[in-house]
Design an enzyme around this catalytic site. Structure first.
Site, mmCIF file in Angstrom:
data_model
loop_
_atom_site.group_PDB
_atom_site.id
_atom_site.type_symbol
_atom_site.label_atom_id
_atom_site.label_comp_id
_atom_site.label_asym_id
_atom_site.label_seq_id
_atom_site.Cartn_x
_atom_site.Cartn_y
_atom_site.Cartn_z
ATOM 1 N N CYS A 154 35.596 42.831 49.315
ATOM 2 C CA CYS A 154 35.443 44.172 48.756
ATOM 3 C C CYS A 154 36.791 44.578 48.168
ATOM 4 C CB CYS A 154 34.923 45.169 49.795
ATOM 5 S SG CYS A 154 36.024 45.504 51.180
ATOM 6 N N CYS A 174 33.819 45.117 44.306
ATOM 7 C CA CYS A 174 35.131 44.871 43.712
ATOM 8 C C CYS A 174 35.042 44.535 42.233
ATOM 9 C CB CYS A 174 35.901 43.796 44.465
ATOM 10 S SG CYS A 174 35.024 42.267 44.763
ATOM 11 N N CYS A 190 36.815 40.636 41.471
ATOM 12 C CA CYS A 190 36.421 39.570 42.388
ATOM 13 C C CYS A 190 36.500 38.229 41.674
ATOM 14 C CB CYS A 190 35.003 39.807 42.910
ATOM 15 S SG CYS A 190 34.912 41.089 44.178
#
Length: 221
Positions: free
Chosen positions: A96, A170, A174
């Protein structure tokens, strides 16, 4: 050519106590990974892990311990990437933004339910400075202690070692590597929420983790 023994880098940003703690940590890691990695690799991972936390640490006395724990995780991940660990256990990474709430609760549930039948890590694209206190309290209500965890970043070897990467908000930050299974879990962000608001998020995460374990054919304890 043989690698040099464990020594401190020529750094001016470390106190004598910190250098001693890092030297002790390096010795422990060297003993643990003696048949897997050389001294220089272990030291490089330890000191780079230290640097990951140094800029945002609130209690500097814990930095060498955090660096050692993170370096150990990264070295285990690298061993998987290089085929030096071949236990066949599914490896899951929860990501996250701050690695302070959702991904830490998912890590807690996964560890509780899977035990040592699978490998699980968590990380953040912009790691915070501490675990969300409401997340800690909500997980404690169901008998899971995540108070000893700490926000940490993802690193290349950790992502590459994962079979499944679960992202939670995210976005483009990510990492995406070929060959991994990616899944986005849409969950409210518990940042700033109280325990009452975090409880339903905790329960959603439990359900998702149980479903994931079923898909991975990992028996729930």
């Amino acid at each position: 050519m043989a690698e040099s023994p464990v020594t401190d880098y020529q750094r001016t940003d470390l106190t004598i106590d910190q250098k001693l703690a890092l030297r002790t940590a390096a010795t422990r890691l060297q003993e643990e990974f003696a048949t897997t990695f050389g001294v220089e690799t272990i030291e490089r991972f330890l000191h780079s892990s230290y640097d990951q936390f140094a800029g945002r640490a609130t209690v500097i006395n814990f930095l060498p311990l955090l660096a050692e724990r993170f370096a150990r995780q990264r070295l285990r991940a690298l061993a998987r990437v290089e085929g030096k660990i071949t236990d066949g256990k599914p490896t899951v990474l929860f990501l996250c933004t701050h690695n302070a709430g959702r991904s830490q609760m998912a890590l807690g549930w996964f560890t509780q339910l899977a035990g040592d039948q699978a490998v699980v890590w968590s990380g953040g694209s912009e790691p915070g400075t501490e675990i969300n206190p409401a997340a800690i309290a909500a997980m404690a209500e169901v008998g899971i202690d995540i108070s000893g965890e700490f926000p940490k970043p993802w690193t290349e070897e950790i992502v590459r070692a994962a079979d499944v990467v679960i992202t939670m908000g995210c976005g483009d930050a990510c990492p995406v590597y070929p060959g991994r299974r990616y899944e986005e879990w849409i969950l409210p962000d518990p940042a700033g929420a109280d325990v009452v608001a975090v409880r339903p998020i905790r329960d959603q995460i439990e359900n998702k983790v149980r479903h994931l374990l079923t898909e991975l054919d990992v028996p729930v304890r």
